[in-house]
Design an enzyme around this catalytic site. Structure first.
Site, PDB file in Angstrom:
ATOM      1  N   ASP A  13       0.849  -1.049  -0.044  1.00  0.00           N
ATOM      2  CA  ASP A  13      -0.067  -0.013  -0.127  1.00  0.00           C
ATOM      3  C   ASP A  13       1.043   1.237  -0.078  1.00  0.00           C
ATOM      4  O   ASP A  13       1.521   1.448   1.122  1.00  0.00           O
ATOM      5  CB  ASP A  13      -0.960  -0.008   1.354  1.00  0.00           C
ATOM      6  N   ASP A 108      -2.819   2.479  -5.846  1.00  0.00           N
ATOM      7  CA  ASP A 108      -1.824   2.497  -4.785  1.00  0.00           C
ATOM      8  C   ASP A 108      -1.422   1.254  -4.082  1.00  0.00           C
ATOM      9  O   ASP A 108      -1.262   1.263  -2.805  1.00  0.00           O
ATOM     10  CB  ASP A 108      -1.798   3.666  -4.004  1.00  0.00           C
ATOM     11  N   GLU A 109      -2.506   0.187  -4.609  1.00  0.00           N
ATOM     12  CA  GLU A 109      -2.352  -1.069  -3.889  1.00  0.00           C
ATOM     13  C   GLU A 109      -2.259  -2.210  -4.785  1.00  0.00           C
ATOM     14  O   GLU A 109      -3.059  -2.466  -5.700  1.00  0.00           O
ATOM     15  CB  GLU A 109      -3.903  -1.080  -2.982  1.00  0.00           C
TER      16      GLU A 109
END
Length: 432
Positions: A13, A108-109
Site C-alpha cells: 500500500d 496505490d495497492e
C-alpha cells in the site's frame, strides 16, 4: 478452500500516494501539509492529504474551507492524474524486480503471491526491504509504502494499515488472531458504518466477538455468501476473490467556472462521451445503452437539481452514433429544467456520461451486422471506417490530432480522465 500455514501473500500500500508524488515532484512541498484537490476552490474536498496534513485532521473527503481552518498552513495542489499513472507504472516496474505482481487492486495497492521457497518470515522480510529500498533509490525519496505479509490478501491488507507510513507487518498464521484483537471493527476492509451497524444488531461489537463467531452467523449478518467468505479469510484460509465482469464505462466532470454555461457544458458532455467511446473501442466492447446526467444550480448556491436519462440502441462502438443520441438526451434535459424549474439557461455544475450493456462482438446478434436496408448498412460501415481512422491517428501521434467538435479547456488539463478507487486509467486516456 485451503487453510494456509505459511506466509503466502505480500500486500503493498503506497503511503498518501497522490500527495507523496506531488512532494516528490516539488521539493518545496516536502515536510509540509499538502492537500491534493480536483479544483482550486474552497468548496471542493481533498482527494488526498500528506501525512503532515493528516496530523491536523485533514483527510480524504475533508472540505477545503474546513481543512484550511484545521491547518492554516495547508498547501492545496491541483490533482495531476496523468502524473500519478506515470509513477504507478514506474513503481510496478520496480516491484517486479523483486517479486511477481498478482493483482493490482487500485492505483496505490497491489499484491504478490510469494514463490513457495519465499513463504517464510526471513525471506518475506528480505523481499519487503528490497522493495522499500528500490522505491526510495529508483522512484524517489518521498515515495514510501507499507507492506503486509500474511496467509491471504485480506490479512495482508489489514497488516498494511497497522503501521503507517513506511511500515512492515507480518501476520504469521500461528499467531492469529493476535494483533487483530486490538483493532476496531471498522479497521477491517469491508466493514464500514452500515456493516458495523449490522454487526451490532447481531450482537457483535468487538473484534474478539467477530473472531469467535461462526461462518453461518457472518453469512446471516452479511445477507450473502460473502459473509461466510469473509469469516474464512479472517481466519487465514485462502481462496480466490470472485472476478467481476465490466458492466459500465463512463466519465463525469465537475465543471470549471468557465464551463458553467449551456454551450460549453454541452461541449464538455460531448468530449466526455468521445473519451468513453475511445475506451470502449480499445477494450473491444460494444455498448447498448447511453446514459447522460446533468446537475445544475438552483436559485441559491447550495441548491442543486439533477436530471438523468438514457437511450437503448443497437450495440455500437463508434462515436458518431453515440453523439447523435447524446443530442437527443441533451434536448430532453434542457426541456425538463425549463419546464419543471423555469431554468431556460441553467448554470451547469456537473455532467456525466455512461455506456452500459457492454458486449463483445461475438455476443452480438441481429441488426448490427445484418442490416436489412443497404443504405443503413452503408452508413454503419462508414462510421466504423471513420472511427478506425481516428484510432489510427491517435495511436500514431499519441495525441488527439483530430477531435469531434471544439475541445473544452479545463484547469486540470485532462478531460474526463481521473483515477477511480478500483480503476487505473490507461496512459492513452490522457492524450489531448
Amino acid at each position: 478452500m485451503e487453510k494456509i500455514h505459511d506466509l503466502k501473500w505480500l500486500f503493498l500500500d503506497l503511503n498518501s500516494y497522490f500527495a507523496s508524488v506531488e512532494q516528490q515532484e516539488n521539493l518545496s512541498l516536502r515536510g509540509r501539509p499538502v492537500a491534493v484537490v480536483p479544483a482550486n476552490t474552497p468548496h471542493t474536498c481533498a482527494i488526498a492529504a500528506s501525512y503532515e496534513a493528516k496530523a491536523y485532521g485533514v483527510k480524504t473527503g475533508t472540505i477545503i474551507r474546513d481543512a484550511k481552518r484545521m491547518c492554516p498552513g495547508l498547501i492545496c495542489v491541483q490533482a495531476r492524474h496523468d502524473k500519478y499513472v506515470q509513477y504507478h507504472n514506474r513503481i510496478l516496474e520496480e516491484v517486479v524486480k523483486h517479486t511477481p505482481i498478482n493483482k493490482i487492486w487500485s492505483i496505490d495497492e497491489f499484491d504478490s503471491r510469494l514463490p513457495p521457497s519465499k513463504r517464510n518470515q526471513k525471506s518475506a522480510r528480505e523481499i519487503a526491504m528490497r522493495i522499500k529500498r528500490g522505491l526510495h533509490d529508483n522512484i524517489g525519496a518521498a515515495i514510501s509504502c507499507s507492506i503486509g505479509v500474511a496467509p491471504n490478501t485480506l490479512l495482508g491488507k489489514i497488516a498494511t494499515d497497522m503501521q503507517k507510513p513506511d511500515g512492515l507487518v507480518i501476520l504469521k498464521p500461528e499467531d492469529l488472531p493476535g494483533r487483530l484483537l486490538d483493532l476496531e471493527l471498522t479497521d477491517i476492509p469491508g466493514i464500514g458504518a452500515n456493516m458495523e451497524r449490522r454487526l451490532h444488531r447481531g450482537g457483535i461489537t468487538t473484534m474478539e466477538q467477530l473472531w469467535n463467531t461462526s461462518p453461518k452467523q457472518t453469512r446471516k449478518i452479511w445477507g450473502s455468501v460473502q459473509g461466510e467468505r469473509f469469516w474464512y479469510w479472517l481466519h487465514g484460509y485462502d481462496f480466490p476473490h470472485q472476478e467481476t465482469n465490466r458492466s459500465v464505462i463512463g466519465h463525469s466532470r465537475v465543471l470549471d467556472p468557465a464551463l458553467h454555461a449551456p454551450d460549453p457544458a454541452r461541449q464538455m458532455a460531448r468530449r466526455l462521451l468521445t473519451k468513453a467511446v475511445q475506451r470502449l473501442r480499445r477494450q473491444d466492447f460494444f455498448a447498448g445503452t447511453l446514459g447522460f446526467s446533468a446537475t445544475v444550480q438552483g436559485a441559491t448556491y447550495d441548491q442543486r437539481f439533477k436530471w438523468h436519462g438514457d437511450i437503448r440502441l443497437n450495440p455500437a462502438n463508434d462515436p458518431f452514433t453515440f453523439l447523435s443520441h447524446l443530442d437527443t438526451l441533451w434536448d430532453d434535459m434542457r426541456a425538463h429544467f425549463e419546464g419543471t424549474y423555469n431554468l431556460p439557461s441553467p448554470t451547469f455544475k456537473k455532467v456525466s456520461v455512461t455506456l452500459t450493456g457492454l458486449r463483445r462482438r461475438g455476443e452480438i446478434t441481429g441488426d448490427l451486422f445484418d442490416q436489412p436496408l443497404p443504405e443503413t448498412r452503408e452508413k454503419s460501415e462508414k462510421k466504423q471506417a471513420l472511427a478506425k481512422a481516428l484510432d489510427h491517428l491517435h495511436a500514431k501521434y499519441q495525441k488527439e490530432t483530430v477531435t469531434l467538435g471544439v475541445p473544452p479547456k479545463t484547469l486540470a488539463g485532462h478531460v474526463g480522465t481521473k483515477i477511480a478507487f478500483s480503476r487505473v486509467p490507461e496512459q492513452e486516456e490522457f492524450w489531448e
